[in-house]
Design a protein around this motif. Structure first.
Motif, PDB file in Angstrom:
ATOM      1  N   PHE A  13       0.836  -1.204   0.000  1.00  0.00           N
ATOM      2  CA  PHE A  13       0.000   0.000   0.000  1.00  0.00           C
ATOM      3  C   PHE A  13       0.870   1.253   0.000  1.00  0.00           C
ATOM      4  O   PHE A  13       0.641   2.185  -0.775  1.00  0.00           O
ATOM      5  N   LEU A  14       1.893   1.275   0.859  1.00  0.00           N
ATOM      6  CA  LEU A  14       2.752   2.458   0.958  1.00  0.00           C
ATOM      7  C   LEU A  14       3.539   2.700  -0.323  1.00  0.00           C
ATOM      8  O   LEU A  14       3.678   3.842  -0.774  1.00  0.00           O
ATOM      9  N   VAL A  15       4.039   1.642  -0.932  1.00  0.00           N
ATOM     10  CA  VAL A  15       4.790   1.781  -2.179  1.00  0.00           C
ATOM     11  C   VAL A  15       3.877   2.272  -3.303  1.00  0.00           C
ATOM     12  O   VAL A  15       4.229   3.206  -4.029  1.00  0.00           O
ATOM     13  N   CYS A  16       2.696   1.685  -3.444  1.00  0.00           N
ATOM     14  CA  CYS A  16       1.763   2.114  -4.492  1.00  0.00           C
ATOM     15  C   CYS A  16       1.320   3.559  -4.276  1.00  0.00           C
ATOM     16  O   CYS A  16       1.205   4.334  -5.235  1.00  0.00           O
ATOM     17  N   ARG A  17       1.114   3.926  -3.036  1.00  0.00           N
ATOM     18  CA  ARG A  17       0.744   5.311  -2.720  1.00  0.00           C
ATOM     19  C   ARG A  17       1.860   6.264  -3.127  1.00  0.00           C
ATOM     20  O   ARG A  17       1.625   7.295  -3.753  1.00  0.00           O
ATOM     21  N   VAL A  39       5.174  -8.428  -6.457  1.00  0.00           N
ATOM     22  CA  VAL A  39       5.902  -7.749  -7.524  1.00  0.00           C
ATOM     23  C   VAL A  39       5.033  -6.609  -8.038  1.00  0.00           C
ATOM     24  O   VAL A  39       3.853  -6.800  -8.335  1.00  0.00           O
ATOM     25  N   ILE A  40       5.635  -5.426  -8.128  1.00  0.00           N
ATOM     26  CA  ILE A  40       4.938  -4.239  -8.629  1.00  0.00           C
ATOM     27  C   ILE A  40       5.711  -3.730  -9.834  1.00  0.00           C
ATOM     28  O   ILE A  40       6.926  -3.535  -9.762  1.00  0.00           O
ATOM     29  N   ILE A  50       8.532  -6.964  -3.093  1.00  0.00           N
ATOM     30  CA  ILE A  50       8.389  -6.855  -1.643  1.00  0.00           C
ATOM     31  C   ILE A  50       8.494  -8.254  -1.057  1.00  0.00           C
ATOM     32  O   ILE A  50       7.676  -9.127  -1.359  1.00  0.00           O
ATOM     33  N   GLN A  51       9.492  -8.461  -0.223  1.00  0.00           N
ATOM     34  CA  GLN A  51       9.742  -9.770   0.362  1.00  0.00           C
ATOM     35  C   GLN A  51       8.694 -10.107   1.416  1.00  0.00           C
ATOM     36  O   GLN A  51       7.927  -9.249   1.855  1.00  0.00           O
ATOM     37  N   ARG A  52       8.679 -11.366   1.861  1.00  0.00           N
ATOM     38  CA  ARG A  52       7.688 -11.831   2.840  1.00  0.00           C
ATOM     39  C   ARG A  52       7.759 -11.049   4.154  1.00  0.00           C
ATOM     40  O   ARG A  52       6.759 -10.878   4.827  1.00  0.00           O
ATOM     41  N   PHE A  58      12.730  -0.190  -2.569  1.00  0.00           N
ATOM     42  CA  PHE A  58      12.151   1.109  -2.883  1.00  0.00           C
ATOM     43  C   PHE A  58      12.062   1.959  -1.626  1.00  0.00           C
ATOM     44  O   PHE A  58      11.452   1.547  -0.635  1.00  0.00           O
ATOM     45  N   LYS A  59      12.670   3.131  -1.638  1.00  0.00           N
ATOM     46  CA  LYS A  59      12.635   4.012  -0.460  1.00  0.00           C
ATOM     47  C   LYS A  59      11.344   4.801  -0.433  1.00  0.00           C
ATOM     48  O   LYS A  59      10.941   5.398  -1.419  1.00  0.00           O
ATOM     49  N   ILE A  60      10.701   4.802   0.728  1.00  0.00           N
ATOM     50  CA  ILE A  60       9.422   5.504   0.878  1.00  0.00           C
ATOM     51  C   ILE A  60       9.637   6.830   1.550  1.00  0.00           C
ATOM     52  O   ILE A  60      10.411   7.022   2.395  1.00  0.00           O
TER      53      ILE A  60
END
Length: 60
Positions: A13-17, A39-40, A50-52, A58-60
């Motif tokens: 969610f944070l990465v997509c945002r 995978v995005i 994004i690992q388990r 990716f830096k947020i």
């Protein structure tokens, strides 16, 4: 059937945002059942895994 962990879900969610705030289109969000990673694919050449445990490069 494999489902994402809570850490992965939040990080996704944070990465997509963040990507959409940078006006990058998100083309694909997929849970890779072989590795358990989310995978995005976004923009022209952005690929994020994004690992388990919720870690991703990716830096947020």
């Amino acid at each position: 059937m494999i489902i994402p962990t809570a850490e992965q879900t939040l990080q996704c969610f944070l990465v997509c945002r963040r990507l959409t705030m940078m006006y990058r289109p998100v083309y694909l969000v997929r849970l890779d059942e072989r590795t358990g990673e989310i995978v995005i694919i976004a923009g022209e050449e952005t690929e994020i895994a994004i690992q388990r445990d919720g870690k991703c490069p990716f830096k947020i």
